[in-house]
Design a protein around this motif. Structure first.
Motif, PDB file in Angstrom:
ATOM      1  N   MET A 150     -45.380 -18.752  45.448  1.00 53.98           N
ATOM      2  CA  MET A 150     -44.457 -19.871  45.662  1.00 53.98           C
ATOM      3  C   MET A 150     -43.311 -19.791  44.655  1.00 53.98           C
ATOM      4  SD  MET A 150     -45.206 -23.978  45.620  1.00 53.98           S
ATOM      5  CE  MET A 150     -46.244 -23.828  47.083  1.00 53.98           C
ATOM      6  N   SER A 151     -42.135 -20.107  45.117  1.00 51.14           N
ATOM      7  CA  SER A 151     -40.959 -20.065  44.254  1.00 51.14           C
ATOM      8  C   SER A 151     -40.953 -21.220  43.277  1.00 51.14           C
ATOM      9  CB  SER A 151     -39.685 -20.122  45.110  1.00 51.14           C
ATOM     10  OG  SER A 151     -38.564 -20.358  44.326  1.00 51.14           O
ATOM     11  N   HIS A 172     -42.011 -15.110  41.329  1.00 52.81           N
ATOM     12  CA  HIS A 172     -43.326 -14.676  40.858  1.00 52.81           C
ATOM     13  C   HIS A 172     -43.357 -14.741  39.332  1.00 52.81           C
ATOM     14  CE1 HIS A 172     -42.681 -12.660  44.790  1.00 52.81           C
ATOM     15  NE2 HIS A 172     -43.937 -12.980  44.984  1.00 52.81           N
ATOM     16  N   PRO A 173     -43.586 -15.930  38.782  1.00 57.65           N
ATOM     17  CA  PRO A 173     -43.602 -16.061  37.324  1.00 57.65           C
ATOM     18  C   PRO A 173     -44.546 -15.048  36.684  1.00 57.65           C
ATOM     19  CG  PRO A 173     -43.703 -18.214  38.373  1.00 57.65           C
ATOM     20  CD  PRO A 173     -43.868 -17.210  39.466  1.00 57.65           C
ATOM     21  N   ALA A 174     -44.049 -14.390  35.650  1.00 61.15           N
ATOM     22  CA  ALA A 174     -44.846 -13.370  34.956  1.00 61.15           C
ATOM     23  C   ALA A 174     -44.632 -13.535  33.456  1.00 61.15           C
ATOM     24  CB  ALA A 174     -44.435 -11.971  35.419  1.00 61.15           C
ATOM     25  N   PRO A 175     -45.319 -14.491  32.845  1.00 62.98           N
ATOM     26  CA  PRO A 175     -45.092 -14.803  31.433  1.00 62.98           C
ATOM     27  C   PRO A 175     -45.384 -13.655  30.489  1.00 62.98           C
ATOM     28  CG  PRO A 175     -47.047 -15.938  32.275  1.00 62.98           C
ATOM     29  CD  PRO A 175     -46.335 -15.365  33.451  1.00 62.98           C
ATOM     30  N   ARG A 176     -46.161 -12.673  30.936  1.00 62.30           N
ATOM     31  CA  ARG A 176     -46.483 -11.536  30.062  1.00 62.30           C
ATOM     32  C   ARG A 176     -45.686 -10.283  30.407  1.00 62.30           C
ATOM     33  NH1 ARG A 176     -53.132 -11.952  29.599  1.00 62.30           N
ATOM     34  NH2 ARG A 176     -53.185 -14.110  28.781  1.00 62.30           N
ATOM     35  N   ALA A 177     -44.657 -10.436  31.215  1.00 60.76           N
ATOM     36  CA  ALA A 177     -43.849  -9.280  31.618  1.00 60.76           C
ATOM     37  C   ALA A 177     -43.191  -8.629  30.411  1.00 60.76           C
ATOM     38  CB  ALA A 177     -42.786  -9.721  32.619  1.00 60.76           C
ATOM     39  N   ALA A 178     -43.050  -7.305  30.484  1.00 61.14           N
ATOM     40  CA  ALA A 178     -42.422  -6.555  29.392  1.00 61.14           C
ATOM     41  C   ALA A 178     -40.904  -6.609  29.477  1.00 61.14           C
ATOM     42  CB  ALA A 178     -42.891  -5.100  29.427  1.00 61.14           C
ATOM     43  N   LEU A 191     -41.858  -5.730  41.763  1.00 57.73           N
ATOM     44  CA  LEU A 191     -41.771  -5.433  40.329  1.00 57.73           C
ATOM     45  C   LEU A 191     -42.718  -6.274  39.473  1.00 57.73           C
ATOM     46  CD1 LEU A 191     -37.914  -4.998  39.869  1.00 57.73           C
ATOM     47  CD2 LEU A 191     -39.652  -3.227  40.171  1.00 57.73           C
ATOM     48  N   SER A 192     -43.141  -7.419  39.982  1.00 59.71           N
ATOM     49  CA  SER A 192     -44.062  -8.269  39.229  1.00 59.71           C
ATOM     50  C   SER A 192     -45.458  -7.631  39.206  1.00 59.71           C
ATOM     51  CB  SER A 192     -44.129  -9.649  39.888  1.00 59.71           C
ATOM     52  OG  SER A 192     -44.997 -10.501  39.196  1.00 59.71           O
ATOM     53  N   PRO A 193     -46.227  -7.807  38.119  1.00 57.59           N
ATOM     54  CA  PRO A 193     -45.957  -8.621  36.945  1.00 57.59           C
ATOM     55  C   PRO A 193     -45.329  -7.852  35.776  1.00 57.59           C
ATOM     56  CG  PRO A 193     -48.234  -7.971  36.884  1.00 57.59           C
ATOM     57  CD  PRO A 193     -47.640  -7.361  38.145  1.00 57.59           C
ATOM     58  N   GLY A 194     -45.110  -6.551  35.941  1.00 55.87           N
ATOM     59  CA  GLY A 194     -44.553  -5.774  34.835  1.00 55.87           C
ATOM     60  C   GLY A 194     -43.141  -6.180  34.467  1.00 55.87           C
ATOM     61  N   GLU A 251     -40.454  -9.317  35.308  1.00 60.19           N
ATOM     62  CA  GLU A 251     -40.235 -10.622  35.939  1.00 60.19           C
ATOM     63  C   GLU A 251     -38.819 -10.688  36.497  1.00 60.19           C
ATOM     64  OE1 GLU A 251     -41.518 -15.027  34.891  1.00 60.19           O
ATOM     65  OE2 GLU A 251     -39.888 -14.335  33.578  1.00 60.19           O
ATOM     66  N   VAL A 252     -38.706 -11.035  37.762  1.00 57.83           N
ATOM     67  CA  VAL A 252     -37.416 -11.085  38.441  1.00 57.83           C
ATOM     68  C   VAL A 252     -36.941 -12.525  38.559  1.00 57.83           C
ATOM     69  CG1 VAL A 252     -36.185 -10.629  40.594  1.00 57.83           C
ATOM     70  CG2 VAL A 252     -37.820  -8.944  39.710  1.00 57.83           C
ATOM     71  N   LEU A 253     -35.703 -12.750  38.152  1.00 60.18           N
ATOM     72  CA  LEU A 253     -35.038 -14.028  38.355  1.00 60.18           C
ATOM     73  C   LEU A 253     -33.875 -13.779  39.307  1.00 60.18           C
ATOM     74  CD1 LEU A 253     -34.809 -15.312  34.674  1.00 60.18           C
ATOM     75  CD2 LEU A 253     -36.676 -15.646  36.303  1.00 60.18           C
ATOM     76  N   ALA A 254     -33.770 -14.567  40.364  1.00 58.44           N
ATOM     77  CA  ALA A 254     -32.708 -14.380  41.358  1.00 58.44           C
ATOM     78  C   ALA A 254     -31.760 -15.569  41.307  1.00 58.44           C
ATOM     79  CB  ALA A 254     -33.301 -14.235  42.752  1.00 58.44           C
ATOM     80  N   ILE A 255     -30.476 -15.274  41.281  1.00 61.95           N
ATOM     81  CA  ILE A 255     -29.463 -16.319  41.235  1.00 61.95           C
ATOM     82  C   ILE A 255     -29.218 -16.880  42.637  1.00 61.95           C
ATOM     83  CG2 ILE A 255     -27.062 -16.852  40.684  1.00 61.95           C
ATOM     84  CD1 ILE A 255     -28.848 -16.323  38.244  1.00 61.95           C
TER      85      ILE A 255
END
Length: 263
Positions: free
Chosen positions: A1-2, A15-21, A44-47, A49-53
């Motif tokens: 979920m977004s 795809h929240p990935a708080p431990r992403a490198a 690409l998650s979880p390695g 974390e993608v943020l889209a505008i």
């Protein structure tokens, strides 16, 4: 979920990935929306974390005023993006109009001491190159024909008048923003820049893409793929590989007429 994050829903975190490198901030093409990058986020998650505008004037922001000046848009976005630069290393990616916008945001972040680790751009000539383009001034029918030529929009959408009425304003606005953009000479980026283009893309030549090297003091790499303006759709797996290699601090292996230069 977004997840909706950032000021007024500008930033989408699918795809929240708080431990992403690493963190990749993606800027859509003209007429595009944040959802274009949902598959990128999922891959690409979880390695990473993608943020889209999400630009105003489309999807859930459809009622908000459009912005037809890339300098103004970058001025608005830079402070929105800035807080996301305090976590893992940040990388910027943009396609077509989004490439120019990612560059302008990157310049502003650099000036604020939050420089991105690298900029990856696709389907766009360098900011300082110029073409006198006026597609945004065409009639609706001619404008739609030009869009169809780029193969970036499902042609079936243009067969529904209600859909056309809904999506055309944002498309025309973004074309105006891209075509009226003029580079303002200033400090260069100090991070690597990787440019990816299609060998059949009428929007950018190898020579125009090579000029990206003049906009950074860091390393510049250029890769040429088979395909048109939206070659990234046909080469998605390879583009994801390139992004992973860049985020890992490696020099990406690029296809075609790969060119490596120092800024």
């Amino acid at each position: 979920m977004s997840e909706l994050n950032g000021s007024d829903g500008w930033v989408r975190r699918f795809h929240p990935a708080p431990r992403a490198a690493a963190r990749l901030i993606c800027f859509p093409h003209a007429g595009g929306a944040s959802t274009y990058f949902f598959p990128v986020s999922r891959t690409l998650s979880p390695g990473i974390e993608v943020l889209a505008i999400q630009y105003p004037g489309r999807q859930d922001r459809r009622t908000e005023p459009l912005i037809d000046d890339l300098h103004v848009l970058a001025d608005v976005l830079a402070p929105v993006v800035r807080p996301w630069c305090d976590g893992p290393p940040v990388y910027l990616y943009g396609h077509s109009m989004g490439a120019t916008l990612a560059f302008e945001v990157g310049v502003r972040l650099t000036q604020e001491g939050a420089a991105p680790r690298a900029l990856v751009v696709s389907g766009r000539r360098a900011p300082s190159t110029f073409r006198d383009e006026r597609v945004h001034l065409l009639s609706d029918d001619d404008f739609i024909r030009d869009l169809d030529r780029l193969s970036g929009t499902d042609p079936r959408l243009f067969q529904d008048p209600q859909v056309v009425e809904m999506i055309l304003p944002a498309l025309r606005n973004d074309y105006r923003a891209a075509e009226t953009y003029r580079y303002r000479p200033g400090p260069r980026l100090d991070c690597p820049v990787v440019a990816l283009i299609g060998d059949e893309d009428a929007q950018v030549t190898v020579e125009e893409a090579r000029v990206w090297s003049e906009h950074t003091t860091g390393r510049f790499d250029l890769g040429v793929y088979r395909g048109g303006h939206f070659f990234i759709n046909d080469h998605a797996a390879d583009v994801m590989r390139v992004i992973r290699e860049v985020a890992a601090g490696r020099t990406p292996a690029l296809p075609g007429q790969a060119i490596a230069l120092r800024g």
